[in-house]
Design a protein around this motif. Sequence first.
Motif, PDB file in Angstrom:
ATOM      1  N   CYS A  79       5.716   2.227  11.527  1.00 42.22           N
ATOM      2  CA  CYS A  79       6.109   2.991  10.351  1.00 42.22           C
ATOM      3  C   CYS A  79       5.077   2.826   9.241  1.00 42.22           C
ATOM      4  CB  CYS A  79       7.480   2.533   9.845  1.00 42.22           C
ATOM      5  SG  CYS A  79       7.531   0.833   9.239  1.00 42.22           S
ATOM      6  N   GLN A  80       5.328   3.557   8.157  1.00 46.07           N
ATOM      7  CA  GLN A  80       4.722   3.304   6.862  1.00 46.07           C
ATOM      8  C   GLN A  80       5.869   2.996   5.906  1.00 46.07           C
ATOM      9  OE1 GLN A  80       1.609   6.307   5.612  1.00 46.07           O
ATOM     10  NE2 GLN A  80       2.415   7.397   7.399  1.00 46.07           N
ATOM     11  N   HIS A  81       5.566   2.330   4.811  1.00 47.25           N
ATOM     12  CA  HIS A  81       6.592   2.044   3.804  1.00 47.25           C
ATOM     13  C   HIS A  81       6.184   2.633   2.460  1.00 47.25           C
ATOM     14  CE1 HIS A  81       9.004  -0.548   6.270  1.00 47.25           C
ATOM     15  NE2 HIS A  81       8.043  -1.434   6.452  1.00 47.25           N
ATOM     16  N   PRO A  82       7.158   3.009   1.632  1.00 51.82           N
ATOM     17  CA  PRO A  82       6.840   3.222   0.212  1.00 51.82           C
ATOM     18  C   PRO A  82       6.298   1.916  -0.365  1.00 51.82           C
ATOM     19  CG  PRO A  82       9.039   4.037   0.758  1.00 51.82           C
ATOM     20  CD  PRO A  82       8.573   3.232   1.945  1.00 51.82           C
ATOM     21  N   HIS A  83       5.669   1.983  -1.527  1.00 55.99           N
ATOM     22  CA  HIS A  83       5.031   0.804  -2.122  1.00 55.99           C
ATOM     23  C   HIS A  83       6.024  -0.363  -2.230  1.00 55.99           C
ATOM     24  CE1 HIS A  83       1.597   3.298  -3.046  1.00 55.99           C
ATOM     25  NE2 HIS A  83       2.331   4.104  -3.783  1.00 55.99           N
ATOM     26  N   VAL A  84       5.684  -1.483  -1.611  1.00 54.55           N
ATOM     27  CA  VAL A  84       6.577  -2.636  -1.623  1.00 54.55           C
ATOM     28  C   VAL A  84       5.755  -3.912  -1.449  1.00 54.55           C
ATOM     29  CG1 VAL A  84       7.014  -2.429   0.881  1.00 54.55           C
ATOM     30  CG2 VAL A  84       8.628  -3.682  -0.548  1.00 54.55           C
ATOM     31  N   TYR A  85       6.194  -4.976  -2.138  1.00 49.13           N
ATOM     32  CA  TYR A  85       5.615  -6.298  -1.962  1.00 49.13           C
ATOM     33  C   TYR A  85       6.664  -7.197  -1.311  1.00 49.13           C
ATOM     34  CZ  TYR A  85       2.098  -4.650  -5.264  1.00 49.13           C
ATOM     35  OH  TYR A  85       1.100  -3.929  -5.874  1.00 49.13           O
ATOM     36  N   THR A  86       6.240  -7.983  -0.327  1.00 46.22           N
ATOM     37  CA  THR A  86       7.162  -8.895   0.348  1.00 46.22           C
ATOM     38  C   THR A  86       6.603 -10.313   0.301  1.00 46.22           C
ATOM     39  OG1 THR A  86       6.205  -8.626   2.582  1.00 46.22           O
ATOM     40  CG2 THR A  86       7.883  -7.036   1.886  1.00 46.22           C
ATOM     41  N   LEU A  87       7.498 -11.271   0.089  1.00 44.62           N
ATOM     42  CA  LEU A  87       7.113 -12.677  -0.037  1.00 44.62           C
ATOM     43  C   LEU A  87       7.762 -13.474   1.087  1.00 44.62           C
ATOM     44  CD1 LEU A  87       5.663 -14.802  -1.889  1.00 44.62           C
ATOM     45  CD2 LEU A  87       7.908 -15.188  -2.937  1.00 44.62           C
ATOM     46  N   GLY A  88       6.935 -14.115   1.919  1.00 41.67           N
ATOM     47  CA  GLY A  88       7.438 -14.923   3.017  1.00 41.67           C
ATOM     48  C   GLY A  88       8.017 -16.246   2.554  1.00 41.67           C
ATOM     49  N   LYS A  89       8.609 -16.967   3.512  1.00 43.20           N
ATOM     50  CA  LYS A  89       9.327 -18.205   3.197  1.00 43.20           C
ATOM     51  C   LYS A  89       8.444 -19.253   2.540  1.00 43.20           C
ATOM     52  CE  LYS A  89      10.743 -18.810   7.391  1.00 43.20           C
ATOM     53  NZ  LYS A  89      11.385 -19.447   8.572  1.00 43.20           N
ATOM     54  N   SER A  90       7.169 -19.287   2.926  1.00 47.51           N
ATOM     55  CA  SER A  90       6.275 -20.312   2.380  1.00 47.51           C
ATOM     56  C   SER A  90       5.464 -19.796   1.187  1.00 47.51           C
ATOM     57  CB  SER A  90       5.309 -20.795   3.471  1.00 47.51           C
ATOM     58  OG  SER A  90       4.544 -19.709   3.982  1.00 47.51           O
TER      59      SER A  90
END
Length: 262
Positions: A79-90
């Motif tokens: 897929c593609q996503h709309p603009h998004v930032y994701t933060l992992g567990k660490s």
Amino acid sequence: MSQYSSCTASTPESSPVAAAPLVPGRWVEVRSLGLADYETTWAYQEELLASTLAIKTRNRQAAEEGRAPEPTPNYLLLCQHPHVYTLGKSGKPEHLLLDAEGLARHGATFHRINRGGDITYHGPGQLVGYPILDLENFFTDIHRYLRLLEEAVILTLADYGLSAGRIAGLTGVWLDFAEGAPNPRKICAMGVKCSRWVTMHGFALNINSDLSYFGYIVPCGITDKAVTSLQQELGRAVPLPEVEQRLVRHLAHVFGAEFYVA
């Protein structure tokens, strides 16, 4: 049904990762989701993961009762996503350089998620892949799994005349990756989760991405290296479906599997 065979690509002799031989009956269903909301796609991954884990639970009981196991499925969501930032567990929250107003101004959202790794960006023009694989159908080695994902991306970039590779200690795929190179640039980020050998989350390959959005984070927590895209390197836009097709073919090769679109 479109089918991608493991017999259609070759691994460079210099590669540290050997491609797997084709195993009859090893199948991965490819599902292309187009431009998809991040939270919706995350929930879909969780749904497929839970379904596979339920089969594995039933198989454990079947083994105790002397019954034949039920095969577990394997999926690849693209897929593609709309603009998004994701933060992992660490990850560190301070690696996001925008406040709530800044996110809204740039039409972006932010999510803390359950994969490994730090902060990354997804947006239009980026090919995101989420393999939901039961690694017990392949091999039980998460490090090998990550290296094979990287290898498929490296082979895809080679199709466009780009020499890409790995940097020791840093997951993902890079250009100018050799030790001492003057301008190492990340073109593909990776972060995964594995539950009872079933994977989720995955990789993000910058194709025609708006690279300015990386300026609002410390990508993957790395402060001294740049980010790039296929478009940036080639000086032209590249059709995402073309890259998707090549990448799936190389994934089929390195995993020794048949990838198909139902």
